[in-house]
Design an enzyme around this catalytic site. Structure first.
Site, PDB file in Angstrom:
ATOM      1  N   CYS A 128       0.846  -1.202   0.000  1.00  0.00           N
ATOM      2  CA  CYS A 128       0.000   0.000   0.000  1.00  0.00           C
ATOM      3  C   CYS A 128       0.879   1.250   0.000  1.00  0.00           C
ATOM      4  CB  CYS A 128      -0.894   0.025   1.246  1.00  0.00           C
ATOM      5  SG  CYS A 128      -2.142  -1.269   1.186  1.00  0.00           S
ATOM      6  N   PRO A 129       0.520   2.354  -0.645  1.00  0.00           N
ATOM      7  CA  PRO A 129      -0.755   2.495  -1.353  1.00  0.00           C
ATOM      8  C   PRO A 129      -0.705   2.079  -2.822  1.00  0.00           C
ATOM      9  CG  PRO A 129       0.368   4.600  -1.372  1.00  0.00           C
ATOM     10  CD  PRO A 129       1.295   3.603  -0.694  1.00  0.00           C
TER      11      PRO A 129
END
Ligand SMILES: [Zn+2]
Lengths: 81, 266
Positions: free
Chosen positions: A17-18
């Site tokens: 992530c992200p």
């Protein structure tokens, strides 16, 4: 989910992530309404966060499946531009 | 637009926003923004637009960096004292983001060059701090039909408004004539809190990005007034003046003029 063969597949294994959701979102943007995206990933947190984020953005999550020790497959239908 | 891996990482927090996404980020990359002044306002506006990935940023300013600028003009530094402000800012912005093409114009803006200079740009930002330039930029943007994001700062107070040609008032509708020079403080007495242009410039950069993205509402027909001492934001509705000398029904201003200089420029 017969009849929901993916229109597009992406492999985001190795991403965290992200960037996992960024890649999935960009793939989604390039598709037509009603088309289905298959996402292959191996980052556990993303197996929960991507479906949630996709729903938040108005898309339909059709399937979240752990396919082996490390990998998940998600199917998401584009409902919103 | 196909993003490189670096771009994907750099702009990920934009791409994640539903209002931006990959398409919005591509629009930002294609945008061309012209900033008047590389001082208190021009520095943060250019800095944030460079960070946002605006494809082309032009800066015009005739001055060189001085020690007294560093209290608020955040694109400049000890290393660039004596350098033209536009070159100093260009170095800073390009160091932050190599995607951005920074066009440094070390000139005084005037009635004779402004229309040629802004022609190829989508949006103009006024970061000048003198009335002659503000009127000149307003008139030129009206004639060239360019959206203008105007900002001003003095002491603890700042103002922002966005002027969209053909929709709502122009700067002359808000302020009909420049105040007589005696009413404007001279350079020695015109203080400004250093962080104030950061707030106002940040608001201006936000207006620019919304214009580029076509999302949200801009300060059209509204003047936003920020008071740093009171920590208050006030929005004042400003109607279009039907008798405006520039954009009214029977305009008297049909060509550009340079007002007398001699105002304080901050
Ligand atoms: Zn007007």
């Amino acid at each position: 989910m017969a009849g929901d063969a993916p229109d597009r597949q992406i492999n985001i294994k190795g991403l965290v992530c992200p960037y996992t959701f960024v890649k999935a979102k960009l793939a989604m943007e390039a598709m037509e309404i009603g088309q289905v995206l298959e996402i292959l990933l191996d980052y556990e947190e993303a197996s929960r966060s991507i479906p949630k984020s996709m729903e938040d953005h108005g898309q339909k999550v059709l399937k979240v499946e752990k396919v082996n020790d490390t990998d998940w497959v998600l199917l998401v239908r584009k409902d919103k531009d | 637009m196909d993003f490189t891996d670096d771009q994907l990482m750099r702009y990920s927090r934009h791409i994640l926003l539903p209002e931006v996404g990959g398409k919005g980020q591509a629009r930002i990359a294609q945008a061309k923004v012209f900033i008047v002044g590389a001082g208190g306002l021009g520095c943060p506006v250019g800095y944030y637009l460079a960070a946002a990935g605006v494809g082309t940023i032009a800066l015009i300013d005739n001055d060189t960096v001085e020690m007294s600028n560093l209290q608020r003009q955040i694109a400049h530094s000890m290393q660039t004292i004596g350098m033209p402000k536009v070159e100093s800012a260009k170095k800073t912005f390009e160091a932050l983001n190599p995607d951005v093409n920074v066009v440094a114009i070390q000139k005084r803006i005037s009635k004779d060059n402004i229309l040629d200079l802004i022609r190829d740009y989508d949006i103009v930002v006024d970061g000048s701090d003198n009335f002659p330039t503000r009127y000149l930029v307003n008139d030129a943007c009206f004639m060239a039909r360019k959206p203008l994001v105007s900002g001003a700062i003095l002491r603890f107070e700042g103002q922002v408004t966005t002027i969209v040609p053909g929709e709502g008032p122009c700067y002359r509708c808000l302020f009909e004539e420049p105040p007589p020079p005696g009413l404007v403080p001279s350079c020695q007495e015109a203080g400004v809190l250093g962080v104030l242009p950061g707030v106002i410039g940040g608001l201006q950069a936000t207006e620019v990005l919304k214009l580029v993205l076509g999302k949200g509402e801009v300060l059209k027909g509204e003047l936003l007034i920020y008071n740093a001492l009171k920590t208050s934001f006030r929005k004042v509705k400003v109607p279009k003046n039907p008798f405006c000398a520039l954009c009214g029904e029977s305009p008297t201003i049909t060509e550009l003029t340079d007002y007398e200089q001699g105002y304080c420029s901050m």
